[in-house]
Design an enzyme around this catalytic site. Structure first.
Site, PDB file in Angstrom:
ATOM      1  N   SER A 109       0.752  -1.256  -0.139  1.00  0.00           N
ATOM      2  CA  SER A 109       0.088  -0.112  -0.225  1.00  0.00           C
ATOM      3  C   SER A 109       0.791   1.344   0.034  1.00  0.00           C
ATOM      4  O   SER A 109       1.872   1.400   0.505  1.00  0.00           O
ATOM      5  CB  SER A 109      -0.861  -0.104   1.208  1.00  0.00           C
ATOM      6  OG  SER A 109      -1.486   1.083   1.534  1.00  0.00           O
ATOM      7  N   TYR A 132      -2.399   5.432  -3.880  1.00  0.00           N
ATOM      8  CA  TYR A 132      -3.206   6.479  -3.682  1.00  0.00           C
ATOM      9  C   TYR A 132      -2.582   7.756  -4.063  1.00  0.00           C
ATOM     10  O   TYR A 132      -1.234   7.880  -4.249  1.00  0.00           O
ATOM     11  CB  TYR A 132      -3.475   6.669  -2.285  1.00  0.00           C
ATOM     12  CG  TYR A 132      -4.432   5.521  -1.629  1.00  0.00           C
ATOM     13  CD1 TYR A 132      -5.663   5.134  -2.269  1.00  0.00           C
ATOM     14  CD2 TYR A 132      -4.100   4.956  -0.313  1.00  0.00           C
ATOM     15  CE1 TYR A 132      -6.543   4.072  -1.874  1.00  0.00           C
ATOM     16  CE2 TYR A 132      -4.898   3.822   0.018  1.00  0.00           C
ATOM     17  CZ  TYR A 132      -6.160   3.480  -0.623  1.00  0.00           C
ATOM     18  OH  TYR A 132      -7.001   2.763  -0.150  1.00  0.00           O
ATOM     19  N   THR A 158      -6.425   1.835  -6.850  1.00  0.00           N
ATOM     20  CA  THR A 158      -7.278   1.690  -6.216  1.00  0.00           C
ATOM     21  C   THR A 158      -8.361   2.937  -6.560  1.00  0.00           C
ATOM     22  O   THR A 158      -8.114   4.127  -6.291  1.00  0.00           O
ATOM     23  CB  THR A 158      -7.078   1.511  -4.762  1.00  0.00           C
ATOM     24  OG1 THR A 158      -6.287   0.605  -4.531  1.00  0.00           O
ATOM     25  CG2 THR A 158      -8.468   1.356  -3.832  1.00  0.00           C
ATOM     26  N   LYS A 255      -8.289  -1.778  -8.979  1.00  0.00           N
ATOM     27  CA  LYS A 255      -8.867  -2.362  -7.949  1.00  0.00           C
ATOM     28  C   LYS A 255     -10.125  -1.522  -7.521  1.00  0.00           C
ATOM     29  O   LYS A 255      -9.872  -0.274  -7.216  1.00  0.00           O
ATOM     30  CB  LYS A 255      -7.855  -2.620  -6.927  1.00  0.00           C
ATOM     31  CG  LYS A 255      -8.247  -3.183  -5.434  1.00  0.00           C
ATOM     32  CD  LYS A 255      -7.230  -3.576  -4.829  1.00  0.00           C
ATOM     33  CE  LYS A 255      -7.486  -3.904  -3.304  1.00  0.00           C
ATOM     34  NZ  LYS A 255      -8.062  -2.729  -2.330  1.00  0.00           N
ATOM     35  N   HIS A 279     -13.109  -3.369  -1.073  1.00  0.00           N
ATOM     36  CA  HIS A 279     -12.247  -2.757  -0.041  1.00  0.00           C
ATOM     37  C   HIS A 279     -12.396  -3.570   1.302  1.00  0.00           C
ATOM     38  O   HIS A 279     -12.248  -3.012   2.259  1.00  0.00           O
ATOM     39  CB  HIS A 279     -12.409  -1.510  -0.013  1.00  0.00           C
ATOM     40  CG  HIS A 279     -10.964  -0.622   0.475  1.00  0.00           C
ATOM     41  ND1 HIS A 279     -10.568   0.136  -0.619  1.00  0.00           N
ATOM     42  CD2 HIS A 279     -10.317  -0.474   1.338  1.00  0.00           C
ATOM     43  CE1 HIS A 279      -9.461   0.750  -0.085  1.00  0.00           C
ATOM     44  NE2 HIS A 279      -9.151   0.430   1.166  1.00  0.00           N
TER      45      HIS A 279
HETATM   46  C1  LIG Z   1      -6.421  -3.240   7.757  1.00  0.00           C
HETATM   47  C2  LIG Z   1      -6.670  -3.050   5.992  1.00  0.00           C
HETATM   48  C3  LIG Z   1      -6.099  -2.032   5.274  1.00  0.00           C
HETATM   49  C4  LIG Z   1      -6.176  -1.945   3.933  1.00  0.00           C
HETATM   50  N1  LIG Z   1      -5.392  -0.837   3.263  1.00  0.00           N
HETATM   51  C5  LIG Z   1      -5.577  -0.789   2.038  1.00  0.00           C
HETATM   52  C6  LIG Z   1      -5.003   0.204   1.180  1.00  0.00           C
HETATM   53  O1  LIG Z   1      -4.030   0.906   1.727  1.00  0.00           O
HETATM   54  N2  LIG Z   1      -5.181   0.224  -0.073  1.00  0.00           N
HETATM   55  C7  LIG Z   1      -6.118  -0.540  -0.689  1.00  0.00           C
HETATM   56  O2  LIG Z   1      -6.182  -0.492  -1.907  1.00  0.00           O
HETATM   57  N3  LIG Z   1      -6.458  -1.350  -0.063  1.00  0.00           N
HETATM   58  C8  LIG Z   1      -6.656  -1.559   1.317  1.00  0.00           C
HETATM   59  N4  LIG Z   1      -7.309  -2.469   1.935  1.00  0.00           N
HETATM   60  C9  LIG Z   1      -8.424  -3.411   1.268  1.00  0.00           C
HETATM   61  C10 LIG Z   1      -7.534  -4.862   0.845  1.00  0.00           C
HETATM   62  O3  LIG Z   1      -6.669  -4.465  -0.249  1.00  0.00           O
HETATM   63  C11 LIG Z   1      -8.553  -5.792   0.284  1.00  0.00           C
HETATM   64  O4  LIG Z   1      -9.420  -5.036  -0.873  1.00  0.00           O
HETATM   65  C12 LIG Z   1      -9.586  -6.187   1.504  1.00  0.00           C
HETATM   66  O5  LIG Z   1      -8.721  -6.571   2.700  1.00  0.00           O
HETATM   67  C13 LIG Z   1     -10.133  -7.548   0.989  1.00  0.00           C
HETATM   68  O6  LIG Z   1     -11.036  -7.944   1.866  1.00  0.00           O
HETATM   69  P1  LIG Z   1     -10.626  -9.080   3.136  1.00  0.00           P
HETATM   70  O7  LIG Z   1      -9.966  -8.531   3.923  1.00  0.00           O
HETATM   71  O8  LIG Z   1     -11.780  -9.908   3.321  1.00  0.00           O
HETATM   72  O9  LIG Z   1      -9.648 -10.117   2.409  1.00  0.00           O
HETATM   73  C14 LIG Z   1      -7.012  -2.709   3.240  1.00  0.00           C
HETATM   74  C15 LIG Z   1      -7.693  -3.846   3.920  1.00  0.00           C
HETATM   75  C16 LIG Z   1      -7.413  -3.856   5.488  1.00  0.00           C
HETATM   76  C17 LIG Z   1      -8.288  -5.069   6.087  1.00  0.00           C
END
Ligand SMILES: Cc1cc2nc3c(=O)[nH]c(=O)nc-3n(C[C@H](O)[C@H](O)[C@H](O)COP(=O)(O)O)c2cc1C
Length: 406
Positions: A109, A132, A158, A255, A279
């Protein structure tokens, strides 16, 4: 630490809950608003039933595949998870190293606590960079150039983060107050950290930093406190793909695709792959679970680019269902973040081992010898999921409708 006692991802989740301060655990575990989509992402896999072929000899199935040309040892990729350095010392490096050792891709990220150059060095495997536009387009362009030079092989853009979702748990746990660095507002929220002395010690030994070294503002790395405003100030739009393409010549993965229409748009704008993602239920609550909209997106894309999916995957069998429907691979966020929070790199390794063993076992029980054999005939899917959505064209209100509303 002996991680073999963690039998499934829920065990890792419980261990993370025991080790992390409440605000850090809830940051991983929580979702937006009423957490309806968060729950549905996980539950919806239950609406799909397997249709196995039995009495077939199945040698250990080969899980190797490629995603946008990159070979990986199994169809599971680590999704970008911001602030992983809060979960474990040098968290992004630990997770990247574990992913590389397991033969798969680590996605970093923009909002990470470790320098992107160090993260790339930590993994023997491929790494993707998630962008981002924090700090504005000029700052983001610099981060992008650094990621390119460091050897990240694909870019994830994203698109579902026009503003930060309202994560009510974070509000209750004092995430805003804790970032003020003023003792008065912070005081009521301090006990949760004192209750986790091991975490606290490790956090301070790791520098206790609350900043993002991959978003370099004129005055230095962006502090944690500025995230929400930074996201809001620089929403990604389709037009951004043009200047991004100037800097980034490698593959681009879009994404945050929720519907067929955006998938078609992404392909039209030159995306190399799309990720069906909401997300992890952290942004707009009340959208469909991702597995529910996968058929619609696959139909819209029509095989022109690879379709990936994330959201709610807690068992390898969930991933197999997505692959049967036509996803090329799945990404996991929380499944590995719990492992990182529970036990660092070995916890991530354990999460990946669990998912890999689940996939192998599920495929054998389905009577499948290879990923190529996974197909629609192996799953029963609710009819409504397969129906084409009404053709609506653009969501923008017509001039007539606007006038009528005025
Ligand atoms: C703690 C956390 C932080 C996240 N930070 C980002 C991020 O910085 N950028 C992003 O594109 N998605 C982020 N996501 C989303 C994840 O990339 C992903 O889409 C999501 O976790 C998928 O669902 P799952 O946790 O049920 O596997 C984050 C998810 C979590 C749980």
């Amino acid at each position: 630490m002996n991680t073999s006692r963690f039998v499934n991802i829920e065990d890792l989740r419980q261990a993370a809950r025991r080790r992390l301060p409440r605000s850090v655990f809830d940051y991983i575990d929580g979702g937006a608003d009423g957490e309806v989509t968060l729950r549905e992402n996980v539950r919806a896999y239950q609406d799909i039933a397997f249709r196995p072929r039995c009495a077939i000899e199945t040698p250990p199935p080969d899980l190797r595949t490629t995603v946008i040309g990159t070979p990986i040892s199994m169809p599971v990729i680590l999704a970008p998870v911001g602030s992983s350095r809060m979960f474990w010392k040098r968290g992004e490096e630990a997770a990247a190293a574990a992913a590389g050792a397991a033969g798969t891709i680590y996605s970093l990220s923009t909002l990470s606590g470790c320098r992107l150059e160090d993260v790339k060095k930590a993994t023997p495997g491929p790494a993707w960079f998630q962008l981002y536009l924090c700090g504005g387009r000029e700052i983001a362009a610099k981060g992008l150039a650094r990621a390119r030079d460091a050897g990240f092989s694909a870019l994830i853009l994203t698109i579902d983060t026009a503003v930060a979702g309202l994560r009510e748990r974070d509000v209750r746990n004092g995430s805003k107050e804790l970032l003020t660095r003023r003792i008065g507002p912070m005081l009521p929220y301090i006990p949760q950290f004192l209750a986790r002395p091991h975490w606290l010690l490790q956090f301070f030994r790791d520098g206790g930093l609350m900043q993002f070294p991959n978003v370099m503002l004129a005055e230095g790395p962006m502090p944690y406190a500025d995230v929400a405003a930074a996201l809001e100030q620089s929403t990604v739009t389709w037009a951004d793909l043009r200047w991004i393409r100037e800097i980034w010549k490698g593959p681009i993965v879009i994404k945050g695709v929720h519907i067929g229409e955006d998938a078609r748009r992404a392909v039209g704008e030159g995306a190399d792959a799309v990720v069906v993602s909401n997300h992890g239920g952290r942004q707009l609550d009340g959208v469909h679970p991702t597995i529910r909209v996968l058929p619609e997106v696959l139909d819209a894309v029509g095989g022109r680019v690879e379709v990936l999916l994330d959201g709610g995957i807690r068992r390898g069998g969930d991933g197999v269902k997505a692959l049967c429907l036509g996803a090329r691979a799945v990404l996991v966020g929380r499944a590995y973040a719990y492992g990182l929070g529970a036990a660092g790199g070995p916890g991530v390794t354990r999460a990946l081992d669990i998912l890999r063993a689940d996939i192998v076992r599920t495929m054998k029980l389905l009577g499948c010898r290879s990923l190529q054999e996974l197909n629609r005939s192996l799953v029963d899917v609710p009819d409504a999921w397969m129906r084409r959505p009404p053709e609506g064209g653009s969501h923008e209100i017509s001039a007539g409708a606007r006038a009528a509303r005025a």
